[in-house]
Design a protein around this motif. Structure first.
Motif, mmCIF file in Angstrom:
data_model
loop_
_atom_site.group_PDB
_atom_site.id
_atom_site.type_symbol
_atom_site.label_atom_id
_atom_site.label_comp_id
_atom_site.label_asym_id
_atom_site.label_seq_id
_atom_site.Cartn_x
_atom_site.Cartn_y
_atom_site.Cartn_z
ATOM 1 N N HIS A 171 5.391 11.727 34.875
ATOM 2 C CA HIS A 171 6.143 10.798 34.018
ATOM 3 C C HIS A 171 6.061 11.237 32.566
ATOM 4 O O HIS A 171 7.054 11.235 31.831
ATOM 5 N N MET A 199 8.115 14.273 31.534
ATOM 6 C CA MET A 199 9.489 13.899 31.175
ATOM 7 C C MET A 199 9.559 13.523 29.695
ATOM 8 O O MET A 199 10.416 14.000 28.948
ATOM 9 N N GLY A 200 8.626 12.668 29.245
ATOM 10 C CA GLY A 200 8.656 12.175 27.871
ATOM 11 C C GLY A 200 8.516 13.262 26.823
ATOM 12 O O GLY A 200 9.174 13.220 25.778
ATOM 13 N N VAL A 228 11.739 16.301 27.427
ATOM 14 C CA VAL A 228 13.163 15.985 27.271
ATOM 15 C C VAL A 228 13.716 16.413 25.909
ATOM 16 O O VAL A 228 14.790 17.023 25.847
ATOM 17 N N VAL A 243 17.055 8.745 24.122
ATOM 18 C CA VAL A 243 16.541 8.850 25.493
ATOM 19 C C VAL A 243 15.203 8.126 25.607
ATOM 20 O O VAL A 243 14.958 7.387 26.567
ATOM 21 N N ILE A 244 14.319 8.335 24.613
ATOM 22 C CA ILE A 244 13.029 7.638 24.609
ATOM 23 C C ILE A 244 13.258 6.136 24.487
ATOM 24 O O ILE A 244 12.566 5.328 25.112
ATOM 25 N N SER A 283 15.931 4.516 25.591
ATOM 26 C CA SER A 283 16.436 4.035 26.885
ATOM 27 C C SER A 283 15.309 3.934 27.893
ATOM 28 O O SER A 283 15.319 3.051 28.766
ATOM 29 N N LEU A 284 14.306 4.817 27.779
ATOM 30 C CA LEU A 284 13.126 4.725 28.636
ATOM 31 C C LEU A 284 12.401 3.397 28.389
ATOM 32 O O LEU A 284 11.975 2.713 29.330
ATOM 33 N N ILE A 317 18.259 14.200 34.872
ATOM 34 C CA ILE A 317 17.909 14.950 33.661
ATOM 35 C C ILE A 317 18.032 16.448 33.918
ATOM 36 O O ILE A 317 18.481 17.211 33.051
ATOM 37 N N THR A 348 21.348 11.938 30.276
ATOM 38 C CA THR A 348 19.904 12.041 30.091
ATOM 39 C C THR A 348 19.320 10.677 29.740
ATOM 40 O O THR A 348 18.209 10.332 30.172
ATOM 41 N N GLY A 373 16.416 8.604 31.561
ATOM 42 C CA GLY A 373 15.305 7.958 30.869
ATOM 43 C C GLY A 373 15.180 6.492 31.251
ATOM 44 O O GLY A 373 14.072 5.973 31.458
ATOM 45 N N THR A 405 13.706 6.212 34.614
ATOM 46 C CA THR A 405 12.286 6.551 34.540
ATOM 47 C C THR A 405 11.469 5.341 34.117
ATOM 48 O O THR A 405 10.396 5.070 34.676
#
Length: 391
Positions: free
Chosen positions: A221, A224-225, A228, A246-247, A249-250, A287, A296, A300, A303
């Motif tokens: 996990h 990914m962070g 990306v 993206v972060i 949206s996570l 992604i 992407t 996120g 994720t």
């Protein structure tokens, strides 16, 4: 007047909660920081985003001991002061070593107060108001992650120093908490009947399995962070600012996952874990194939949902029995933060071991790991359900 002070006290506690999820807000800064410090290996640059987790873990283990000696309110104030100084100091720092120290202190500061906030809420609020306030706390944590990430993502367009102004939220949080939250007597810090019962709870037999699974899931996990932003920039379809979306949206996915967890768990029981891994496998696949920011971002978002379905399940699993298991919970939290903090080097080891040079292939590996976990867990749960129960 009494009601006004009560409301201000609640708001002050919740505002401190905003800080607890703000450490990953600078993940999108990785490509910009890599350019600013060209002689520093990328793994060390990525460590800036994960080292707070390691020191948060240490502080969590020490926070109750410190609170017993100086008081709950005083411990929280010390932690918030530390996050304020450490969070804002990179605005003026040009040394990578000092930047690393500031991130470590930020994590330690958060660790001093994040677990104590639940204790403080439980002390001041009772019955339905306590449950409501704990729910608000989770919401404020999620909103804090979104807000700080968004602000940092906009400010990084000026330069990486400016992005750390996003941590200015620590100043009003410190002022309001100091002014409106009363002190709690030291004798009341850990004297409840529930705490004493929980401290005697035995460790679950399956704890080792939970810990291994937590380490694996959180490691991939976090990969990914931290990867990306680099993937988006190197593939030519994103910038540090678009990576921050993206972060963000996570964080939004994590908020939604947190809101839905209780209802989905009631319906699906342990199969919620299968759903979590399906979301994570799908997210990594999106992604891996993406050439656009929006796709992407969708990865996120998925994720965040998958991770927030997984981790509460683990905490619930080690606390089955009604009274809770403080030791098992602490061990799980330690492994969680250890996996987060080591992820830049774990990623490097995986890439070297499997000779992965294309970041897209790393995300395909992530997808394969989560797909494998989906299949294994589905089989294990099915077997457990078929076992005859003892009369």
């Amino acid at each position: 007047m009494q009601n006004k002070n009560h409301t201000l006290m609640k708001l002050s506690i919740l505002l401190v909660s905003v800080i607890t999820a703000s450490a990953p807000a600078i993940n999108a800064n990785i490509p910009v920081l890599a350019k600013a410090f060209p002689n520093v290996p990328l793994a060390q640059i990525e460590l800036l985003t994960t080292i707070p987790s390691f020191f948060l873990m240490i502080a969590v283990l020490l926070s109750s001991w410190i609170a017993k000696r100086i008081g709950l309110k005083q411990t929280v104030i010390v932690g918030v002061i530390m996050t304020a100084v450490a969070g804002l100091s990179p605005i003026f720092i040009n040394s990578f070593s000092l930047l690393m120290v500031s991130r470590a202190l930020f994590g330690f500061g958060v660790g001093l107060f994040n677990s104590l906030l639940v204790t403080i809420i439980s002390y001041f609020f009772k019955g339905p108001e306590r449950s409501q306030t704990l729910g608000f706390q989770s919401t404020f944590e999620g909103l804090g992650g979104v807000l700080v990430t968004f602000i940092a993502g906009q400010l990084v367009q000026i330069n990486w120093h400016m992005s750390f102004w996003a941590y200015a939220i620590t100043i009003p949080a410190l002022i309001l908490f100091t002014l409106f939250v009363p002190s709690i007597p030291k004798a009341d810090v850990t004297t409840t009947k529930e705490t004493k019962v929980a401290s005697k709870a035995k460790l679950p037999k399956a704890l080792f399995g939970y810990l291994v699974m937590t380490f694996v899931v959180i490691t991939f996990h976090m990969i990914m962070g931290i990867k990306v932003p680099t993937l988006m920039v190197s593939a030519g379809y994103g910038t540090a600012t678009s990576a921050s979306f993206v972060i963000l949206s996570l964080s939004l996915g994590a908020m939604l996952g947190g809101i839905l967890f209780g209802r989905v768990f009631l319906l699906m029981k342990d199969y919620i874990l299968v759903i979590a891994f399906v979301f994570l496998a799908l997210a990594m696949s999106l992604i891996a194939v993406s050439n656009t920011t929006w796709l992407t971002m969708l990865g996120g978002f998925f994720t965040g949902i998958g991770a927030r379905f997984f981790f509460p399940w683990v905490l619930n699993a080690v606390n089955i029995g009604g009274t809770g298991n403080a030791l098992a919970t602490s061990i799980v939290l330690v492994v969680y933060n250890l996996a987060e903090s080591l992820s830049p080097y774990t990623s490097l080891l995986i890439q070297d071991w499997l000779n992965i040079t294309n970041l897209r292939d790393l995300f395909w590996l992530n997808a394969a790991v989560y797909a494998g976990l989906t299949l294994i867990l589905a089989i294990v749960i099915r077997i457990k359900q078929k076992k005859p129960t003892m009369a």
